[in-house]
Design a protein around this motif. Sequence first.
Motif, PDB file in Angstrom:
ATOM      1  N   SER A  10       0.837  -1.201   0.000  1.00  0.00           N
ATOM      2  CA  SER A  10       0.000   0.000   0.000  1.00  0.00           C
ATOM      3  C   SER A  10       0.874   1.255   0.000  1.00  0.00           C
ATOM      4  O   SER A  10       2.067   1.205   0.332  1.00  0.00           O
ATOM      5  N   ASP A  11       0.274   2.380  -0.353  1.00  0.00           N
ATOM      6  CA  ASP A  11       0.997   3.654  -0.304  1.00  0.00           C
ATOM      7  C   ASP A  11       1.497   3.930   1.104  1.00  0.00           C
ATOM      8  O   ASP A  11       2.591   4.462   1.291  1.00  0.00           O
ATOM      9  N   ASP A  12       0.704   3.556   2.106  1.00  0.00           N
ATOM     10  CA  ASP A  12       1.100   3.798   3.493  1.00  0.00           C
ATOM     11  C   ASP A  12       2.311   2.956   3.894  1.00  0.00           C
ATOM     12  O   ASP A  12       3.201   3.429   4.595  1.00  0.00           O
ATOM     13  N   GLN A  14       4.555   1.855   1.774  1.00  0.00           N
ATOM     14  CA  GLN A  14       5.683   2.423   1.025  1.00  0.00           C
ATOM     15  C   GLN A  14       6.235   3.646   1.745  1.00  0.00           C
ATOM     16  O   GLN A  14       7.449   3.831   1.832  1.00  0.00           O
ATOM     17  N   ASP A 153      -2.349  13.236   1.849  1.00  0.00           N
ATOM     18  CA  ASP A 153      -3.339  12.178   1.722  1.00  0.00           C
ATOM     19  C   ASP A 153      -4.704  12.737   2.149  1.00  0.00           C
ATOM     20  O   ASP A 153      -4.827  13.267   3.254  1.00  0.00           O
TER      21      ASP A 153
END
Length: 155
Positions: A10-12, A14, A153
Amino acid sequence: MTVLIAFDGSDDSQAAVDYAARHLRAEPTVIMTVWEPLVAQLGWAPLAAAAPVLPDQLDDKYEEEKQAEQLAQKGAEIARAAGLTDVTTRAERGGGPVWAAIVDVADELNASLIVTGSRGLAGARSVILGSVSTRVLHHARRPVLVVPPPKDDPR
């Protein structure tokens, strides 16, 4: 000591890998992805499959395990690009909650720190969906760094 970074693609997660690489002293680092065979997931899911998904007979690995290994490699690439050099990967088969697998591997490795991202959920959504990072924080017997979502975000 070893730093264990939980990575789910997930972006989180990463953001957590990138933050850890940029702000922590270089130490051996393990990028870990937790996986579970689809056939096990179907055991607790309300729907059942007509034919179970079994390991590939040629290499004895579930497709989910292969995907988890690839995902962990992606996390390691992010870590190396951000400056970490001693990075290994681990795809761990979960037999229960994801947070428990993370805590267990951290104990096994005697990790000096666990790093995880946060989805940034609050209120009812957090209660309904649960929080891996919160449970790791409350169950780990070692320091935990929870990296929040980036400021831009919209959550």
